[in-house]
Design a protein around this motif. Structure first.
Motif: not given
Length: 368
Positions: A222-223, A233, A242, A246-247, A262, A267, A271, A274, A336
């Motif tokens: 997660v970025c 993350h 996480t 969320s993930v 996910v 998220l 973030a 992903l 997304w």
């Protein structure tokens, strides 16, 4: 389950189809008509579960576990010790003795309930893992608590999805026609006069499939841009979730070689990316490479009412021990998009995560 089994929804792609290709996924927003209708239907489905007799509901969970291949027994209410169902998963790799507790709640399950189940697990000599099933949802602190522990949390949306996936469609027949629990009006999300219930956003399932017998791990970062938010993350076999849940990495998901759950809407706000990575298990198999990663496909199951989207990706190469398969990017509208974005890493998962700003210590060399 053999790793070589294929998902029934995949054909055998030819060489051209296996090449990376652009796949667009528009994630439904909460304020869209389609999503409002889907969530209203989910409320009706959960209300049908809420109106079931408690014993009947526990029996339904037991039948679901049997449909998933477990040997099951219901516990006597007078001496259940906080356990509603016991099951034995006979799979030689992921199997074990499972204790299950069910919570037919309308509101979020409290973290204390999760901690209590963990205490029960610790004092149960036979159990190796625990599952808490609810018709509502779990908060971030509950997901954070179970990280690294042999506990699985299944919220209402996931429960409905599992029941449908394993053929229990008759349970939700009334919801198909807008009813809830057989009420005469049957129209609204609060049909039958039941109080409103919290509905967890339906998480997407990212299923990874490849052919052959080689074992590979799936990881997610997660970025924010090209930097991971934190060490926590990075979701992989040593960190299955996480902090906010969320993930999550899910094992033993039917015919999939690997599965990530996910919840895009959950998220972190900062973030916007992903990243999905596959890696060879060099820790247990030092000579492993990505050469056996043949015919890979990433299947996105966005929800029970949406068709799955499939991206056929490039085969792995012997020069690499990890491979970035693609990334989901959040645009300014909050949607997304998925791009295959293939990249190989000779240095394995460690090299891949370092590229996203994580500081990973190299494992010490074995003593000679």
């Amino acid at each position: 389950m053999s790793r070589s089994r294929k998902l029934h929804r995949l054909n055998n792609p030819d060489t051209d189809e296996r090449r990376a290709q652009r796949l667009l996924f528009r994630h439904l927003r909460d304020d869209t008509t389609a999503n409002r209708g889907r969530m209203a239907k989910r409320v009706r489905e959960l209300q049908l579960l809420l109106t079931m007799d408690p014993v009947e509901f526990e029996q339904l969970i037991a039948r679901l576990m049997e449909a998933m291949g477990m040997r099951v027994e219901l516990t006597a209410r007078s001496r259940d010790g906080g356990v509603d169902v016991r099951g034995i998963d006979t799979d030689p790799f992921r199997g074990g003795n499972v204790i299950v507790q069910v919570k037919r709640y309308r509101d979020t399950v409290t973290p204390s309930a999760v901690r209590d189940l963990y205490g029960t697990l610790q004092h149960d000599r036979d159990a190796t893992k625990a599952v808490l099933v609810t018709t509502s949802r779990f908060g971030p602190s509950s997901h954070q608590f179970v990280t690294g522990k042999p506990i699985t949390l299944i919220n209402g949306a996931e429960l409905v999805g599992l029941l449908k996936h394993h053929g229990f469609h008759e349970v939700f027949a009334a919801a198909q026609h807008g009813g809830a629990g057989g009420g005469a009006d049957g129209g609204g999300a609060d049909g039958d006069g039941l109080p409103g219930i919290e509905v967890a956003a339906e998480p997407a399932r990212l299923l990874l499939h490849w052919t052959g017998e080689d074992e590979y791990d799936i990881a997610a970062l997660v970025c924010e841009g090209n930097r991971a938010l934190s060490d926590d993350h990075l979701v992989f076999y040593n960190n299955c979730s996480t902090p906010d849940g969320s993930v999550r990495l899910v094992t033993g998901y039917d015919d999939a070689n690997a599965c990530l759950m996910v919840d895009f809407d959950a998220l972190p706000a900062e973030a916007d990316r992903l990243v999905i990575i596959a890696a060879a298990d060099v820790e247990n198999h030092p000579e492993a490479t990505m050469a056996g990663f043949a015919g890979p496909a990433l299947i996105l199951e966005a929800g029970a009412d949406q068709d799955p989207a499939v991206a056929h990706l490039a085969d792995g190469a012997a020069a690499n021990t990890a491979m970035r398969m693609g990334r989901f990017d959040r645009d300014t509208a909050g949607d997304w998009d998925f791009t295959p974005a293939i990249a190989g890493y000779p240095g394995g998962l460690r090299q891949a995560v370092i590229a996203y700003g994580l500081d990973v210590e190299e494992a010490p060399a074995p003593a000679q």
